[in-house]
Write a protein that holds these residues in place. Structure first.
Motif, PDB file in Angstrom:
ATOM      1  N   ARG A 186       5.078  15.103   2.032  1.00 39.93           N
ATOM      2  CA  ARG A 186       6.035  14.355   0.692  1.00 39.93           C
ATOM      3  C   ARG A 186       6.222  13.237   0.806  1.00 39.93           C
ATOM      4  N   PRO A 187       7.218  12.555   0.009  1.00 40.23           N
ATOM      5  CA  PRO A 187       7.248  10.677  -0.078  1.00 40.23           C
ATOM      6  C   PRO A 187       7.443  10.682   1.212  1.00 40.23           C
ATOM      7  N   ALA A 188       7.559   9.149   1.521  1.00 41.84           N
ATOM      8  CA  ALA A 188       8.019   8.628   2.896  1.00 41.84           C
ATOM      9  C   ALA A 188       8.296   7.704   2.519  1.00 41.84           C
ATOM     10  N   GLU A 189       9.469   7.098   2.426  1.00 39.87           N
ATOM     11  CA  GLU A 189      10.562   5.464   2.094  1.00 39.87           C
ATOM     12  C   GLU A 189       9.880   4.771   3.930  1.00 39.87           C
ATOM     13  N   THR A 190       9.173   3.640   4.064  1.00 39.43           N
ATOM     14  CA  THR A 190       9.327   3.182   5.357  1.00 39.43           C
ATOM     15  C   THR A 190      10.400   2.061   5.541  1.00 39.43           C
ATOM     16  N   LEU A 191      10.619   1.809   6.449  1.00 38.92           N
ATOM     17  CA  LEU A 191      11.230   0.625   6.292  1.00 38.92           C
ATOM     18  C   LEU A 191      10.844  -0.500   5.810  1.00 38.92           C
ATOM     19  N   ALA A 192       9.575  -1.035   5.660  1.00 40.81           N
ATOM     20  CA  ALA A 192       9.044  -2.564   5.145  1.00 40.81           C
ATOM     21  C   ALA A 192       9.842  -1.947   3.083  1.00 40.81           C
ATOM     22  N   VAL A 193       9.383  -0.872   3.180  1.00 37.66           N
ATOM     23  CA  VAL A 193       9.233  -0.080   1.911  1.00 37.66           C
ATOM     24  C   VAL A 193      11.099  -0.247   1.311  1.00 37.66           C
ATOM     25  N   HIS A 194      11.659  -0.160   2.453  1.00 35.69           N
ATOM     26  CA  HIS A 194      13.499   0.104   2.228  1.00 35.69           C
ATOM     27  C   HIS A 194      13.988  -1.082   2.229  1.00 35.69           C
ATOM     28  N   ILE A 195      13.556  -2.456   2.817  1.00 32.50           N
ATOM     29  CA  ILE A 195      13.554  -3.576   2.059  1.00 32.50           C
ATOM     30  C   ILE A 195      13.255  -3.915   0.845  1.00 32.50           C
ATOM     31  N   ASN A 230      16.252  -4.789  -2.143  1.00 31.37           N
ATOM     32  CA  ASN A 230      16.911  -6.266  -2.177  1.00 31.37           C
ATOM     33  C   ASN A 230      16.167  -6.004  -3.697  1.00 31.37           C
ATOM     34  N   SER A 231      15.375  -5.715  -4.364  1.00 29.26           N
ATOM     35  CA  SER A 231      14.751  -5.454  -5.784  1.00 29.26           C
ATOM     36  C   SER A 231      16.184  -4.819  -6.564  1.00 29.26           C
ATOM     37  N   GLU A 232      16.479  -3.826  -5.850  1.00 23.33           N
ATOM     38  CA  GLU A 232      17.254  -2.753  -7.040  1.00 23.33           C
ATOM     39  C   GLU A 232      18.697  -2.900  -6.488  1.00 23.33           C
ATOM     40  N   SER A 233      19.056  -3.159  -5.449  1.00 20.75           N
ATOM     41  CA  SER A 233      20.255  -3.726  -5.290  1.00 20.75           C
ATOM     42  C   SER A 233      21.583  -2.490  -5.692  1.00 20.75           C
ATOM     43  N   SER A 234      21.124  -0.712  -4.883  1.00 20.29           N
ATOM     44  CA  SER A 234      21.858   0.120  -5.211  1.00 20.29           C
ATOM     45  C   SER A 234      22.506   0.521  -4.798  1.00 20.29           C
ATOM     46  N   SER A 235      23.239  -0.638  -3.853  1.00 26.85           N
ATOM     47  CA  SER A 235      24.662   0.469  -2.884  1.00 26.85           C
ATOM     48  C   SER A 235      25.348  -1.628  -2.702  1.00 26.85           C
ATOM     49  N   PRO A 236      26.588  -2.034  -2.475  1.00 27.24           N
ATOM     50  CA  PRO A 236      27.587  -2.949  -2.352  1.00 27.24           C
ATOM     51  C   PRO A 236      27.052  -4.050  -1.713  1.00 27.24           C
ATOM     52  N   ASP A 237      26.133  -3.698  -0.605  1.00 23.72           N
ATOM     53  CA  ASP A 237      26.490  -3.866   0.670  1.00 23.72           C
ATOM     54  C   ASP A 237      24.300  -4.456   0.768  1.00 23.72           C
ATOM     55  N   ALA A 253       0.436  -0.979   0.482  1.00 19.03           N
ATOM     56  CA  ALA A 253       0.133  -0.396  -0.023  1.00 19.03           C
ATOM     57  C   ALA A 253       0.914   0.959   0.499  1.00 19.03           C
ATOM     58  N   PHE A 254       2.121   1.007   0.944  1.00 17.81           N
ATOM     59  CA  PHE A 254       2.698   2.558   1.135  1.00 17.81           C
ATOM     60  C   PHE A 254       3.543   2.419  -0.689  1.00 17.81           C
ATOM     61  N   LEU A 255       4.055   1.409  -0.944  1.00 18.70           N
ATOM     62  CA  LEU A 255       4.633   1.557  -2.333  1.00 18.70           C
ATOM     63  C   LEU A 255       4.081   2.198  -3.184  1.00 18.70           C
ATOM     64  N   TYR A 256       2.567   1.939  -2.942  1.00 19.97           N
ATOM     65  CA  TYR A 256       1.373   2.806  -4.427  1.00 19.97           C
ATOM     66  C   TYR A 256       1.243   4.152  -3.600  1.00 19.97           C
ATOM     67  N   THR A 257       1.180   4.402  -2.541  1.00 23.77           N
ATOM     68  CA  THR A 257       0.790   5.926  -1.724  1.00 23.77           C
ATOM     69  C   THR A 257       1.737   7.011  -1.632  1.00 23.77           C
ATOM     70  N   ALA A 258       2.911   6.323  -0.776  1.00 21.55           N
ATOM     71  CA  ALA A 258       3.871   7.317   0.142  1.00 21.55           C
ATOM     72  C   ALA A 258       4.919   7.220  -1.005  1.00 21.55           C
ATOM     73  N   GLY A 259       5.026   5.975  -2.031  1.00 17.92           N
ATOM     74  CA  GLY A 259       6.496   6.636  -2.915  1.00 17.92           C
ATOM     75  C   GLY A 259       7.773   5.679  -1.914  1.00 17.92           C
ATOM     76  N   MET A 260       8.885   6.336  -2.445  1.00 19.82           N
ATOM     77  CA  MET A 260      10.165   5.194  -2.541  1.00 19.82           C
ATOM     78  C   MET A 260      11.052   6.687  -2.178  1.00 19.82           C
ATOM     79  N   THR A 261      10.837   7.191  -2.404  1.00 18.20           N
ATOM     80  CA  THR A 261      12.021   8.570  -2.551  1.00 18.20           C
ATOM     81  C   THR A 261      10.942   9.397  -1.350  1.00 18.20           C
ATOM     82  N   GLY A 262      11.944  10.864  -1.341  1.00 20.57           N
ATOM     83  CA  GLY A 262      11.616  12.001  -0.687  1.00 20.57           C
ATOM     84  C   GLY A 262      13.003  13.172  -0.353  1.00 20.57           C
ATOM     85  N   ASN A 263      13.218  14.319   0.296  1.00 20.13           N
ATOM     86  CA  ASN A 263      13.898  14.873   0.385  1.00 20.13           C
ATOM     87  C   ASN A 263      15.288  14.512   1.683  1.00 20.13           C
ATOM     88  N   LEU A 264      15.564  13.501   1.719  1.00 20.80           N
ATOM     89  CA  LEU A 264      15.763  12.981   3.151  1.00 20.80           C
ATOM     90  C   LEU A 264      17.020  12.668   2.722  1.00 20.80           C
TER      91      LEU A 264
END
Length: 295
Positions: free
Chosen positions: A238-247, A251-258, A208-219
């Motif tokens: 403002r958009p707000a990426e929560t812990l569950a969305v961050h996980i 996992n899906s984007e692998s935007s960092s080496p770790d 639900a947050f993925l479609y409504t709160a977004g994954m990025t923001g000014n933070l």
């Protein structure tokens, strides 16, 4: 076998099933905590900012977003859910309309979270032009939690009113005084259970947050010493990426080496936060119950 032996066998079977469920849950929690053990006590990880494309990074703003989303969602959910429970238990007269309302509540309780997320995207994000925001996410997840909280509140109030309602009214109290001063305090443990379940769903919700709160923001470039950033962090729009969305995102984007380590650490922190919240809410609820009931 006679009735006593059948009862003992059934009791043993039920205890074994309950023990298996508890053991399975315990193994699941221990496994998550073990995989994220390196980040649990790392304050740079817990309170730091995310780093895109490089190792390190933290979940400070995702943690803040989760608590902020929880607060906003409960402010919306609790008054409406509790009010609906009071109405259905004490004021609504049984009939076709009430049965239809209960049918709608039960139907809403069975909705998949991704369907509610798409509904929130169409209504709150697009039609009401809230955009990807905390308010849109809170309104959407409230739709998920309202049916369950309403049913829990209704059942708790109805069961509690059987014991104390007539005695209170017989002493001259009005109906609202009875509900406010007698029934609600008696039903507090069950209502609190419903609130805790709603809070757990808010913490763990992702679709639900993925479609409504977004994954990025000014933070990601948040400066704790900047008054502008402090004010903007509490904005509901403002958009707000929560812990569950961050996980999910890591996992899906692998935007960092770790990325795998960050996902494990975030999962462990999420489990600990949920456990601490549940324990704190339960202790606070017990104190409130004792204060109102005079125990």
């Amino acid at each position: 076998m006679n009735a006593k032996k059948v009862d003992k066998v059934a009791t043993i079977i039920l205890y074994l099933i309950a023990g298996f469920v508890v053991a399975l849950l315990g193994i699941f929690i221990i496994y998550i905590l073990y995989r994220g053990r390196n980040n649990i006590f790392d304050f740079n990880f817990i309170f730091g900012s995310q780093k895109l494309g490089e190792a390190g990074g933290g979940i400070g703003m995702q943690l803040f977003n989760s608590f902020y989303m929880l607060l906003v969602s409960l402010i919306i959910t609790i008054p409406i859910g509790l009010g609906a429970g009071i109405f259905l238990a004490e004021y609504a007269k049984e009939g076709k309309i009430v049965r239809f309302i209960r049918l709608c509540i039960e139907t809403m309780a069975a909705l998949p979270s991704i369907v509610v997320g798409l509904f929130g995207l169409l209504i709150f994000v697009t039609m009401f032009k809230l955009g990807y925001s905390i308010l849109a996410g809170a309104l959407s997840v409230s739709i998920l939690n309202l049916p369950a909280l309403t049913r829990v509140s209704e059942n708790a109030i109805r069961e509690s009113s059987k014991k104390v309602k007539e005695a209170s009214l017989g002493l001259g109290a009005t109906k609202w005084q009875t509900i406010k001063k007698v029934i609600l305090p008696s039903a507090m443990p069950q209502i609190l259970t419903g609130i805790i379940l709603a809070a757990g769903r808010i913490f763990g919700e992702a679709a639900a947050f993925l479609y409504t709160a977004g994954m990025t923001g000014n933070l990601y470039k948040f400066d704790a010493f900047s008054l502008t950033d402090k004010v903007s962090s509490f904005s509901l729009f403002r958009p707000a990426e929560t812990l569950a969305v961050h996980i999910w995102k890591v996992n899906s984007e692998s935007s960092s080496p770790d990325a795998f380590q960050i996902a494990n650490g975030t999962s462990a922190v999420l489990i600990i936060v949920v456990l601490l919240f549940n324990i704190t809410a339960r202790l606070l609820g017990n104190k409130l119950y004792k204060a109102y009931s005079g125990k």
